[in-house]
Design a protein around this motif. Structure first.
Motif, PDB file in Angstrom:
ATOM      1  N   HIS A 310       0.771  -1.027   0.134  1.00 29.14           N
ATOM      2  CA  HIS A 310      -0.004  -0.110   0.105  1.00 29.14           C
ATOM      3  C   HIS A 310       0.998   1.330  -0.058  1.00 29.14           C
ATOM      4  O   HIS A 310       2.058   1.132   0.472  1.00 29.14           O
ATOM      5  CB  HIS A 310      -0.877  -0.087   1.327  1.00 29.14           C
ATOM      6  N   SER A 311       0.558   2.071  -0.853  1.00 29.96           N
ATOM      7  CA  SER A 311       1.385   3.652  -0.798  1.00 29.96           C
ATOM      8  C   SER A 311       1.760   3.999   0.483  1.00 29.96           C
ATOM      9  O   SER A 311       2.923   4.672   0.677  1.00 29.96           O
ATOM     10  CB  SER A 311       0.326   4.627  -1.510  1.00 29.96           C
ATOM     11  N   THR A 312       0.842   3.908   1.574  1.00 31.63           N
ATOM     12  CA  THR A 312       1.468   4.629   2.873  1.00 31.63           C
ATOM     13  C   THR A 312       2.459   3.843   3.492  1.00 31.63           C
ATOM     14  O   THR A 312       2.944   4.296   4.426  1.00 31.63           O
ATOM     15  CB  THR A 312       0.006   4.544   3.948  1.00 31.63           C
ATOM     16  N   LEU A 313       2.849   2.803   3.094  1.00 23.40           N
ATOM     17  CA  LEU A 313       3.832   2.057   3.588  1.00 23.40           C
ATOM     18  C   LEU A 313       5.199   1.822   2.601  1.00 23.40           C
ATOM     19  O   LEU A 313       6.039   1.125   2.936  1.00 23.40           O
ATOM     20  CB  LEU A 313       3.219   0.394   3.771  1.00 23.40           C
ATOM     21  N   ALA A 314       5.131   2.849   1.758  1.00 26.09           N
ATOM     22  CA  ALA A 314       6.329   2.862   1.017  1.00 26.09           C
ATOM     23  C   ALA A 314       7.466   3.188   1.764  1.00 26.09           C
ATOM     24  O   ALA A 314       8.681   2.731   1.296  1.00 26.09           O
ATOM     25  CB  ALA A 314       6.093   3.872  -0.208  1.00 26.09           C
ATOM     26  N   ASN A 315       7.796   3.809   2.774  1.00 29.16           N
ATOM     27  CA  ASN A 315       8.744   4.139   3.600  1.00 29.16           C
ATOM     28  C   ASN A 315       8.926   3.548   4.862  1.00 29.16           C
ATOM     29  O   ASN A 315       9.202   3.914   5.964  1.00 29.16           O
ATOM     30  CB  ASN A 315       9.167   5.427   3.579  1.00 29.16           C
ATOM     31  N   LEU A 373       3.865  11.182   8.360  1.00 27.78           N
ATOM     32  CA  LEU A 373       4.301  11.250   9.852  1.00 27.78           C
ATOM     33  C   LEU A 373       5.458  10.068   9.808  1.00 27.78           C
ATOM     34  O   LEU A 373       6.006   9.983  10.960  1.00 27.78           O
ATOM     35  CB  LEU A 373       3.279  10.886  10.886  1.00 27.78           C
ATOM     36  N   VAL A 374       5.804   9.331   8.882  1.00 30.00           N
ATOM     37  CA  VAL A 374       6.624   8.263   8.823  1.00 30.00           C
ATOM     38  C   VAL A 374       7.828   8.550   8.816  1.00 30.00           C
ATOM     39  O   VAL A 374       8.454   9.826   8.366  1.00 30.00           O
ATOM     40  CB  VAL A 374       6.610   7.484   7.492  1.00 30.00           C
ATOM     41  N   SER A 375       8.795   8.124   9.886  1.00 31.52           N
ATOM     42  CA  SER A 375      10.007   8.504  10.165  1.00 31.52           C
ATOM     43  C   SER A 375      11.040   7.589  10.437  1.00 31.52           C
ATOM     44  O   SER A 375      10.849   6.612  11.075  1.00 31.52           O
ATOM     45  CB  SER A 375       9.991   9.377  11.466  1.00 31.52           C
ATOM     46  N   ASN A 376      12.483   7.368   9.697  1.00 27.50           N
ATOM     47  CA  ASN A 376      13.103   6.250   9.913  1.00 27.50           C
ATOM     48  C   ASN A 376      12.550   5.066   9.901  1.00 27.50           C
ATOM     49  O   ASN A 376      13.095   4.082  10.679  1.00 27.50           O
ATOM     50  CB  ASN A 376      13.795   6.444  11.417  1.00 27.50           C
ATOM     51  N   GLY A 377      11.612   4.826   8.753  1.00 27.02           N
ATOM     52  CA  GLY A 377      11.305   3.574   8.555  1.00 27.02           C
ATOM     53  C   GLY A 377      10.053   3.012   9.547  1.00 27.02           C
ATOM     54  O   GLY A 377       9.574   1.830   9.303  1.00 27.02           O
ATOM     55  N   SER A 378       9.966   4.104  10.536  1.00 24.38           N
ATOM     56  CA  SER A 378       8.483   3.535  11.304  1.00 24.38           C
ATOM     57  C   SER A 378       7.419   4.243  11.091  1.00 24.38           C
ATOM     58  O   SER A 378       7.411   5.282  10.364  1.00 24.38           O
ATOM     59  CB  SER A 378       9.044   4.010  12.938  1.00 24.38           C
ATOM     60  N   THR A 436      -4.610  10.789   7.344  1.00 25.33           N
ATOM     61  CA  THR A 436      -4.553   9.512   8.053  1.00 25.33           C
ATOM     62  C   THR A 436      -5.275   8.640   6.780  1.00 25.33           C
ATOM     63  O   THR A 436      -5.947   9.303   5.939  1.00 25.33           O
ATOM     64  CB  THR A 436      -5.325   9.351   9.151  1.00 25.33           C
ATOM     65  N   SER A 437      -4.974   7.268   6.718  1.00 32.42           N
ATOM     66  CA  SER A 437      -5.482   6.544   5.745  1.00 32.42           C
ATOM     67  C   SER A 437      -6.601   5.807   6.138  1.00 32.42           C
ATOM     68  O   SER A 437      -6.561   5.323   7.324  1.00 32.42           O
ATOM     69  CB  SER A 437      -4.512   5.371   5.270  1.00 32.42           C
ATOM     70  N   GLY A 438      -7.709   5.831   5.636  1.00 35.45           N
ATOM     71  CA  GLY A 438      -9.033   5.088   6.203  1.00 35.45           C
ATOM     72  C   GLY A 438     -10.162   6.136   6.410  1.00 35.45           C
ATOM     73  O   GLY A 438     -11.224   5.801   6.055  1.00 35.45           O
ATOM     74  N   LEU A 439      -9.976   7.417   6.730  1.00 36.22           N
ATOM     75  CA  LEU A 439     -10.844   8.321   7.015  1.00 36.22           C
ATOM     76  C   LEU A 439     -10.070   9.553   7.169  1.00 36.22           C
ATOM     77  O   LEU A 439      -9.173   9.699   7.687  1.00 36.22           O
ATOM     78  CB  LEU A 439     -11.654   8.115   8.516  1.00 36.22           C
ATOM     79  N   ALA A 440     -10.716  10.709   6.654  1.00 36.16           N
ATOM     80  CA  ALA A 440     -10.094  12.239   6.623  1.00 36.16           C
ATOM     81  C   ALA A 440     -10.637  12.818   7.946  1.00 36.16           C
ATOM     82  O   ALA A 440     -11.842  12.609   7.893  1.00 36.16           O
ATOM     83  CB  ALA A 440     -10.585  12.778   5.115  1.00 36.16           C
ATOM     84  N   ALA A 441      -9.909  13.475   8.511  1.00 34.60           N
ATOM     85  CA  ALA A 441     -10.371  14.136   9.735  1.00 34.60           C
ATOM     86  C   ALA A 441     -10.862  15.480   9.467  1.00 34.60           C
ATOM     87  O   ALA A 441     -10.345  16.000   8.324  1.00 34.60           O
ATOM     88  CB  ALA A 441      -9.128  14.320  10.593  1.00 34.60           C
ATOM     89  N   ALA A 442     -11.656  16.072  10.106  1.00 37.16           N
ATOM     90  CA  ALA A 442     -12.449  17.476   9.806  1.00 37.16           C
ATOM     91  C   ALA A 442     -10.934  18.161  10.036  1.00 37.16           C
ATOM     92  O   ALA A 442     -10.458  18.270  11.042  1.00 37.16           O
ATOM     93  CB  ALA A 442     -13.346  17.759  10.650  1.00 37.16           C
ATOM     94  N   THR A 443     -11.043  19.315   9.385  1.00 42.67           N
ATOM     95  CA  THR A 443      -9.652  20.210   9.426  1.00 42.67           C
ATOM     96  C   THR A 443     -10.545  21.424  10.024  1.00 42.67           C
ATOM     97  O   THR A 443     -11.588  21.874   9.996  1.00 42.67           O
ATOM     98  CB  THR A 443      -9.324  20.563   8.024  1.00 42.67           C
ATOM     99  N   PRO A 444      -9.655  22.637  10.250  1.00 45.12           N
ATOM    100  CA  PRO A 444     -10.105  23.876  10.875  1.00 45.12           C
ATOM    101  C   PRO A 444     -10.851  24.614  10.003  1.00 45.12           C
ATOM    102  O   PRO A 444     -11.971  25.501  10.183  1.00 45.12           O
ATOM    103  CB  PRO A 444      -8.665  24.502  11.390  1.00 45.12           C
TER     104      PRO A 444
END
Length: 784
Positions: A310-315, A373-378, A436-444
């Motif tokens: 999945h695209s969110t897990l590319a890194n 928010l992915v950082s250093n492979g995590s 986030t993947s799965g649901l979009a949060a409401a923004t300000p």
């Protein structure tokens, strides 16, 4: 046709098995007093299942009858088990997993008005995105917030009634009347388990208290817990990971159904519900009354699986088995209605009231990833506060009534209502970057409050023209601050052809006002076609981009309804009611299809469709005396068709695709019936047997008759429920019950039909008939 043959054979089989076995708790013995469509005063002891002296179709259920089934998530399932024209589909995703999409006569959830003690109940905070096609985009009431133990009776008016009750009463009106005892009460405990092993329980209590010499306070409390059901199969891509030895596949499931990476079925739910009902008689000065409730409920629903590619897990390196987000929905619901009513010396009846209602729905998304928010492979932060929505309503009513002559009665009054819809932004990390993947949060930017108010005046005249002819006329004017005014009327009549045979009919117009939620909602929804993720933005109708692509201010849906019926009470201990109805709804508010822009796919709500609903309701009740037992039997049948008769073009294009039109017309069965017998055996036992039949209908995927990937026709199915009550003492009742005792499932869907096997679901996702399977339950009730 096969449909009609199957229906007829099933109906005959159930009918004669009912005659030979047991009784329907829905029928009562005593005669109904003359009824002139004052729905708030229905439900006196001895009322038949269907009122035969009314000018329109009305059903009445006692609280005991209404709750005579178990392992239900809430009272939505109770109503579905009794009224064949009412459907509630399985939880289908996002907020619709927690607030069930419902329908009366194939119409949208917000086209049925809901009352409590005759007063309008507030909407939920959810605008339905994942309802069946016929109800998508609706913004209705969540009746699941009402505790079942608080109900004295439930009344269902199956006819257009907007001229009397205002917006939303297009399909009909449901009134939930609360218990009003000033003494005594009951305690109930129930435990249930599905054949597949999932458990549920409910504990409730009700008590009445005297307030001084002339008042009462009735309090109800209920708390319950339902484990999530898992009825899917393993996805092929996940099974390939298991076969390849990848560890942890499906281990992130919150429902304990690993290695399934996706869970299909009723979500996990729990909640506490409280209701109060109170009144105080001031004698000639009048009566004070107060009722209200509070509910705090939680639900959990699992989303689509994201595989390791999945695209969110590319890194991301630490999720080799992928992940499946799951959503928690937390609801808090509050209502309070108070008033003063009485009668003056010249027989003028008055009723002044003020009501407040609030529903808040908060979302929390767990086990997901924000790729930015992915950082250093995590994967980094996995759980997020996604924000939520609030619906609030305030009502002021002044209602009056007076006799104009011995055979003529005038009702009139006024109402002012304000409702607001609030969007609450999620935490910053939830909408940071791509979100986030799965649901979009409401923004300000989306956050804020939209409100509107309206004022209404009405008059209702009832005239007993003769001993045999009753006439009724109603007229209502409402003015809304956001779209203007509307006038609606109704004419109804009842004619006694003989002492036993009654002809009745009604002609009315109605409306559903666009809600602040439908006007204000904005979000991004995520769906999957196979393994392809599709994101679509829903914009407010006032958004400049939406306006560029044809959005306009919403106006009211308008309806015209006609009904014609016969009732016959000349049977020995039996009653029959047959009613034909036709309701045409113009300018139905609906979400447009995907509109491709330079920045992605968008949609918005618009007055898109003209829809026609036609059907027949049949209700037959009777009773039989045996040597040591008495049996009562009810057969309730509904035939209903839906046809989209027109569309309003948006920029010269049909806003709703032909595939969705096909789903609106074919996702619900045309034929449904409920047959119930209840037998009182001596003084110690009572046995209930009920059959719920769902006729043929179509799945939502694919196209009917397509040569490569056709829509599956779902065959008819029936579910058999039973309850055995043992009256151990005058105060203690023990119950053994089972729902769907033969463990029937709706058809599975596979090749060559369009299906969801690739995402682990072998059943039609939004079928009105569920795919939960059988269950049993034990209940103890102590009355004091």
């Amino acid at each position: 046709m096969k449909t009609n043959k199957t229906l007829l054979a099933s109906a005959i089989a159930v009918f004669f098995s009912g005659l030979a076995s047991t009784h329907s708790a829905l029928a009562q013995d005593a005669a109904q007093e003359e009824y002139v469509e004052k729905i708030a005063v229905l439900g006196t002891r001895g009322t038949p299942r269907t009122v035969t002296d009314s000018p329109v179709a009305v059903d009445v259920f006692s609280g005991e009858e209404f709750t005579a089934n178990g392992n239900t998530a809430d009272i939505t399932d109770n109503l579905k088990a009794l009224v064949p024209s009412f459907t509630a589909t399985p939880a289908t995703g996002d907020g619709s997993a927690f607030i069930r999409p419902t329908s009366l006569r194939g119409m949208a959830p917000d086209q049925t008005l809901v009352l409590v003690n005759g007063k309008r109940r507030h909407r939920s905070a959810l605008v339905q995105f994942f309802a069946p096609a016929a109800g998508n985009g609706a913004h209705g009431v969540d009746i699941g917030m009402i505790p079942s133990i608080a109900l004295k009776n439930v009344e269902v008016l199956r006819d257009g009634a907007a001229a009397q009750y205002g917006s939303d009463a297009i399909a009909g009106v449901m009134n939930f009347q609360l218990k009003d005892d000033s003494e005594g009460g009951s305690v109930v405990a129930q435990f249930g388990e599905f054949y597949e092993g999932e458990q549920s329980w409910i504990i409730g209590a009700n008590a009445g208290f005297e307030l001084g010499r002339d008042g009462f306070l009735n309090v109800s409390f209920e708390t319950n817990d339902n484990e999530a059901l898992s009825r899917g199969i393993q996805r092929a891509d996940a099974q390939a990971l298991v076969d390849a030895g990848v560890p942890g596949v499906g281990a992130d499931s919150p429902f304990g159904d690993a290695p399934f990476v996706q869970s299909w079925g009723r979500p996990e739910t729990s909640g506490t519900r409280v209701a109060i009902n109170s009144g105080y008689d001031l004698g000639k000065a009048g009566e004070l009354y107060l009722h209200g409730g509070y509910a705090d409920t939680d639900g959990r629903y699992r989303f689509f699986y994201r595989g390791p590619d999945h695209s969110t897990l590319a890194n991301v390196n630490n999720l080799p088995a992928g992940y499946t987000p799951y959503l928690d929905g937390a609801q808090k619901d509050t209502s309070l209605v108070g008033g003063f009513k009485g009668e003056t010396g010249n027989e003028l009846m008055y009723n002044f009231s003020v009501g407040f209602g609030k529903n808040e729905l908060d979302y929390f998304l767990y086990n997901t990833v924000n790729a930015d928010l992915v950082s250093n492979g995590s994967a980094g932060q996995r759980d997020f506060d996604m924000g939520g929505y609030i619906q609030e309503e305030l009502n002021f009513n002044a209602d009056f009534g007076m006799p104009l002559a011995a055979n003529m009665y005038l009702g009139f009054g006024a109402e002012w209502r304000e409702e607001s819809f609030t969007t609450i932004a999620g935490e910053p990390n939830a909408y940071f970057g791509s979100g986030t993947s799965g649901l979009a949060a409401a923004t300000p930017i989306q956050e804020g409050v939209l409100d509107r108010d309206n004022i209404a005046v009405y008059a209702d005249l009832e005239y007993d023209m003769s001993d045999d002819l009753f006439l009724q006329g109603a007229l209502r004017y409402e003015d809304f601050s956001d779209f203007g005014g509307t006038i609606n009327g109704k004419l109804a009549a009842r004619y006694n052809i003989s002492d036993d045979l009654v002809l009745r009919g009604a002609l009315s117009t109605g409306f559903h006002a666009p809600t602040p939620g439908q006007t204000n909602i904005t979000t991004v929804t995520t769906t999957f076609t196979g393994n392809t993720q599709i994101d679509e933005g829903l914009l407010r109708v006032s958004n400049p981009t939406a306006i560029e692509y044809g959005a306009k201010p919403l106006k009211e849906e308008e309806s015209t309804s006609v009904s014609l019926g016969l009732t016959y009470s000349g049977f020995d201990k039996g009653n029959l009611a047959i009613d034909y109805y036709q309701t045409a709804v113009d300018d139905r508010i609906y979400r447009t299809g995907n509109i491709q822009t330079d920045s992605g796919q968008i949609s918005f709500y618009t007055n898109a469709l003209d829809v026609e609903h036609k059907g027949i309701d049949v209700v037959y009740t009777t009773s039989f005396d045996w040597n040591v037992a008495e049996t009562k039997f009810t057969f309730a049948y509904n035939y209903n068709t839906i046809e989209v008769t027109g569309q309003s073009l948006v920029n010269g294009v049909k806003p709703v695709g032909d595939d969705i039109i096909e789903d609106i017309e074919n996702n619900y069965p045309e034929n449904r019936f409920v047959a119930t017998t209840v037998t009182d055996i001596a003084d110690d036992y009572q046995f209930m047997l009920r059959a719920n039949f769902y006729g043929e209908h179509y799945d939502e995927r694919g196209r009917i008759g397509d040569t490569t990937s056709p829509t599956a026709k779902i065959n008819s199915v029936y579910y058999i429920d039973m309850e055995l009550n043992y009256f151990a003492t005058n105060d203690l009742t023990l119950t053994l019950g089972a729902s769907n005792i033969f463990d029937k499932y709706i058809d599975e869907i596979g090749e060559p039909n369009a299906n969801r096997l690739s995402v682990g679901l072998q059943y039609p996702r939004r079928t009105p008939a569920n795919y939960e399977g059988g269950s049993y339950y034990l209940r103890a009730k102590y009355q004091f």
